[in-house]
Structure formats: C-alpha cells, structure tokens
Design an enzyme around this catalytic site. Structure first.
Site, PDB file in Angstrom:
ATOM      1  N   TYR A  41      32.818  45.823  36.323  1.00 50.02           N
ATOM      2  CA  TYR A  41      33.242  46.381  35.037  1.00 50.02           C
ATOM      3  C   TYR A  41      34.713  46.749  35.063  1.00 50.02           C
ATOM      4  O   TYR A  41      35.345  46.766  36.123  1.00 50.02           O
ATOM      5  CB  TYR A  41      32.380  47.600  34.678  1.00 50.02           C
ATOM      6  CG  TYR A  41      32.785  48.874  35.391  1.00 50.02           C
ATOM      7  CD1 TYR A  41      32.501  49.066  36.730  1.00 50.02           C
ATOM      8  CD2 TYR A  41      33.488  49.867  34.711  1.00 50.02           C
ATOM      9  CE1 TYR A  41      32.895  50.220  37.382  1.00 50.02           C
ATOM     10  CE2 TYR A  41      33.878  51.022  35.360  1.00 50.02           C
ATOM     11  CZ  TYR A  41      33.575  51.194  36.696  1.00 50.02           C
ATOM     12  OH  TYR A  41      33.976  52.324  37.337  1.00 50.02           O
ATOM     13  N   ARG A  75      41.998  41.947  36.996  1.00 50.72           N
ATOM     14  CA  ARG A  75      41.202  42.644  38.015  1.00 50.72           C
ATOM     15  C   ARG A  75      39.718  42.340  37.830  1.00 50.72           C
ATOM     16  O   ARG A  75      38.971  42.207  38.807  1.00 50.72           O
ATOM     17  CB  ARG A  75      41.473  44.156  37.966  1.00 50.72           C
ATOM     18  CG  ARG A  75      40.898  44.889  39.154  1.00 50.72           C
ATOM     19  CD  ARG A  75      41.381  46.309  39.245  1.00 50.72           C
ATOM     20  NE  ARG A  75      40.909  47.125  38.137  1.00 50.72           N
ATOM     21  CZ  ARG A  75      41.257  48.408  37.948  1.00 50.72           C
ATOM     22  NH1 ARG A  75      42.079  49.003  38.789  1.00 50.72           N
ATOM     23  NH2 ARG A  75      40.786  49.084  36.922  1.00 50.72           N
ATOM     24  N   LYS A  85      35.508  46.216  41.615  1.00 52.42           N
ATOM     25  CA  LYS A  85      35.133  47.315  40.723  1.00 52.42           C
ATOM     26  C   LYS A  85      33.699  47.036  40.280  1.00 52.42           C
ATOM     27  O   LYS A  85      33.452  46.430  39.232  1.00 52.42           O
ATOM     28  CB  LYS A  85      36.109  47.363  39.539  1.00 52.42           C
ATOM     29  CG  LYS A  85      36.130  48.705  38.863  1.00 52.42           C
ATOM     30  CD  LYS A  85      37.368  48.882  38.036  1.00 52.42           C
ATOM     31  CE  LYS A  85      37.244  50.019  37.063  1.00 52.42           C
ATOM     32  NZ  LYS A  85      36.751  51.268  37.625  1.00 52.42           N
ATOM     33  N   GLU A 139      40.434  57.436  48.449  1.00 52.12           N
ATOM     34  CA  GLU A 139      40.620  57.617  47.000  1.00 52.12           C
ATOM     35  C   GLU A 139      39.568  58.574  46.478  1.00 52.12           C
ATOM     36  O   GLU A 139      38.647  58.971  47.182  1.00 52.12           O
ATOM     37  CB  GLU A 139      40.514  56.276  46.286  1.00 52.12           C
ATOM     38  CG  GLU A 139      39.148  55.628  46.438  1.00 52.12           C
ATOM     39  CD  GLU A 139      39.042  54.266  45.755  1.00 52.12           C
ATOM     40  OE1 GLU A 139      39.840  53.977  44.848  1.00 52.12           O
ATOM     41  OE2 GLU A 139      38.132  53.512  46.132  1.00 52.12           O
ATOM     42  N   LEU A 167      40.457  51.101  45.588  1.00 53.67           N
ATOM     43  CA  LEU A 167      40.710  50.254  44.430  1.00 53.67           C
ATOM     44  C   LEU A 167      42.196  50.402  44.106  1.00 53.67           C
ATOM     45  O   LEU A 167      42.702  51.527  44.019  1.00 53.67           O
ATOM     46  CB  LEU A 167      39.877  50.720  43.232  1.00 53.67           C
ATOM     47  CG  LEU A 167      40.106  49.913  41.949  1.00 53.67           C
ATOM     48  CD1 LEU A 167      39.453  48.530  42.053  1.00 53.67           C
ATOM     49  CD2 LEU A 167      39.573  50.642  40.729  1.00 53.67           C
TER      50      LEU A 167
HETATM   51  N1  PMP Z   1      39.465  54.338  42.224  1.00 51.89           N
HETATM   52  C1  PMP Z   1      38.225  54.254  41.715  1.00 51.89           C
HETATM   53  C2  PMP Z   1      37.061  54.276  42.658  1.00 51.89           C
HETATM   54  C3  PMP Z   1      38.017  54.155  40.338  1.00 51.89           C
HETATM   55  O1  PMP Z   1      36.778  54.060  39.836  1.00 51.89           O
HETATM   56  C4  PMP Z   1      39.146  54.173  39.474  1.00 51.89           C
HETATM   57  C5  PMP Z   1      38.943  54.106  37.985  1.00 51.89           C
HETATM   58  N2  PMP Z   1      38.841  52.801  37.534  1.00 51.89           N
HETATM   59  C6  PMP Z   1      40.428  54.253  40.039  1.00 51.89           C
HETATM   60  C7  PMP Z   1      40.553  54.338  41.422  1.00 51.89           C
HETATM   61  C8  PMP Z   1      41.658  54.232  39.164  1.00 51.89           C
HETATM   62  O2  PMP Z   1      41.854  52.940  38.598  1.00 51.89           O
HETATM   63  P1  PMP Z   1      42.645  52.732  37.241  1.00 51.89           P
HETATM   64  O3  PMP Z   1      43.964  53.386  37.400  1.00 51.89           O
HETATM   65  O4  PMP Z   1      42.765  51.247  37.130  1.00 51.89           O
HETATM   66  O5  PMP Z   1      41.844  53.351  36.151  1.00 51.89           O
END
Ligand code: PMP
Length: 297
Positions: free
Chosen positions: A31, A50, A149, A182, A206
């Site tokens: 997603y 992505r 993701k 993270e 991610l």
């Molecule tokens: N890490 C994880 C595990 C996430 O779920 C997200 C949210 N999508 C992020 C980092 C941040 O990604 P983004 O800046 O693309 O929203």
C-alpha cells in the site's frame, strides 16, 4: 465515503473484499498513503514509484499503469469532494483458495480510500510529542525488507502497543544489531554536534518520502547530514529530535523515554521549509496542467 474497488467507485458499505483475499488471510499485499493539498496529491510520482517497487519485491503485478492509477486516485477524491485529504491505495494479492502460493490468486484487489486529512493539534508542533524506544525489534531486513511497504504490519503494531501503554505517540524500533531503525509509521532524525543524523536505509527502514525531502531540505539549508548507524544513547545525547512521515510532515519530539528536548531551531527551520516545499509543489503541478483532477480532466 465513496471507495474505489477494482475499477468501481461505490459507497463504503458496498466496498467489500472476499474473506479469501490473501491480503486478509496472509497480509499479502502492499500500500501507499498520500496527502492531498488543495486538490494535488503531494509527490504522487514518488509514491507510485515506491508502490511499484514494493510490488516488484513481492512478485505482485499491478494490473494498472501509473496513469490509470492516477486517474483512479483523482476520481476517488472527486467522488468524495475532497481537496485536502489523506488517500490510501492498497493492492492485495487478490482472492484465491487457501494456501500461500501467489499463483492461487488470479487478480489483485485494488482499493482506494480517501478521507479528510487529520488536523494534528497545534500543540504537537509547538511543544513536540513524546516517543519511546520500543523493546520490539524491527523485522530483520533479510526476513521482510522494511523497504516493502506491505500490509503485514504486526511488527509495527506490537511496537505501537508499547507506546500506547505509556501514553507515548510513537515507538522507535532498534534493529537486531541494537541500532536505531525507524518508528512504527515514521522515520527518525536527531541533531548531534550540529549534524542532522538519521538511520541509513542499510539499518533496515522504509526510505520515507518525507525523510528524503527532509534530507534534501537540510542539505539545501547547508546543514551537515549523516545517514548511518546509531544507538539509542546517540539519541539521548541529541539536542533536537523529530520524526517524519507523509501525514505528520516534520514533527518535533519533546521526549524520548525520559530524556527531554526543546523544539529547536533546526526542527522549526525544516518544518517551515517543508511547508514551503509543499506550497511550491502544489503551485507547480497546478500550473503544469492539464490536470488530472476535478472536471478539468
Ligand atoms: N516508516 C514506516 C514503517 C512507515 O509506515 C512510514 C509511513 N509510510 C514511514 C516510515 C514514513 O514514510 P513516508 O514519509 O513516505 O510517509
């Protein structure tokens, strides 16, 4: 709410997925969540890139190309009359007999949901939020690469439960080597000796779209940036901490476990630079036309 499901936009109560869907049975799917500002999906190309990367890493073929996905996304926003929104695009393996073999599913399930974007309390940005370092470790990247993701979110949910237990907003996970990775839905940054530090992708994270923008903005602002391996002691010794994601943007952190931080100058500068980046992106996309949104298409 009107929901897009496999080519149709229907009221939410009619947007149902089979109990045999492998997304439901096995978390087999991927997603993206995106934010819509004044009718423009921010960094849409990056999010779709992505999504296709997640698809390729899981051997999932998305039956629509990027142009068709863009149209589906904007049609869903239009059906909900939304201009400032949160939009989630989910692609599961689809329905098929019980069993892990992806070949059992002939057609992926594609769902798009859009709702008004959340307004976080202004005090979050003024005062910062409380986060913790969780006991739950991030999935090994050699097991389930966090660059996918995926719908398989139990690792993140277990860490989130730890945060909820102590009334914290987010939980940062260490990797199996005890290095910072993270948050459950965010990337982490901190300022140490005037260098902006963030775990590298090699730590098993991610590569957030917002993280990438924050790094670019910091470089543009002549800040030293270090993507590397860090321990939780590094964060306790930091002078500023913030987290990033699509919805939170650049969110200051006032407390990690029991260490307190001010909402510092660098965080404030990057937060306003991010807002400016959003503003110029939206203006550029609107000026480029012909647009994909609204009756203009
Ligand atoms: N890490 C994880 C595990 C996430 O779920 C997200 C949210 N999508 C992020 C980092 C941040 O990604 P983004 O800046 O693309 O929203």
């Amino acid at each position: 709410m009107q929901v897009y499901i496999n080519g149709k936009i229907v009221p939410s109560q009619e947007a149902v997925v089979s109990v045999f869907d492998h997304g439901f049975l096995y978390g087999d799917g991927i997603y993206e969540t995106m934010l819509v500002y004044d009718g423009v999906i921010f960094k849409l190309d990056e999010h779709l890139q992505r999504l296709y990367r997640s698809a390729s890493l899981t051997g999932l073929t998305i039956p629509l190309d990027t142009d068709l996905l863009k149209i589906a996304l904007y049609d869903t926003l239009l059906a909900n009359a939304l201009k400032d929104a949160y939009v989630r695009l989910t692609v599961s393996r689809g329905h098929g007999p019980i069993g892990l073999d992806p070949e059992l599913c002939s057609q992926p399930t594609i769902v798009i949901m859009a709702q008004k974007s959340k307004d976080y309390p202004p005090t979050f940005y003024e005062k910062g939020i409380h986060i913790i370092i969780a006991e739950t470790r991030r999935n090994l990247k050699e097991a389930i690469d966090p660059r996918i993701k995926s719908l398989n979110f139990l690792n993140n949910i277990l860490a989130k439960i730890e945060a909820i237990r102590v009334n914290a907003y987010e939980a940062i996970m260490l990797n199996a080597r005890n290095r910072l990775s993270e948050g459950t839905v965010s990337n982490i940054f901190f300022l140490k000796d005037d260098i902006l530090c963030t775990p590298s992708v090699a730590c098993g994270i991610l590569d957030g779209i917002t993280r990438g923008i924050a790094i670019d903005l910091a470089v543009r602002e002549d800040l030293g940036v270090l993507e590397g391996e860090f321990t939780k002691e590094d964060i306790y010794a930091a002078t500023e901490v913030f987290i990033t994601n699509t919805s939170l943007e650049v969110m200051p952190v006032s407390k990690v476990d029991s260490t307190i931080y001010p909402v510092g100058k660098v965080t404030k500068r990057l937060h306003s630079a991010y807002k400016q980046e959003v503003g110029s992106y939206v203006a550029r996309v609107r000026a480029e036309g012909p647009s994909l949104w609204g009756q203009e298409r």
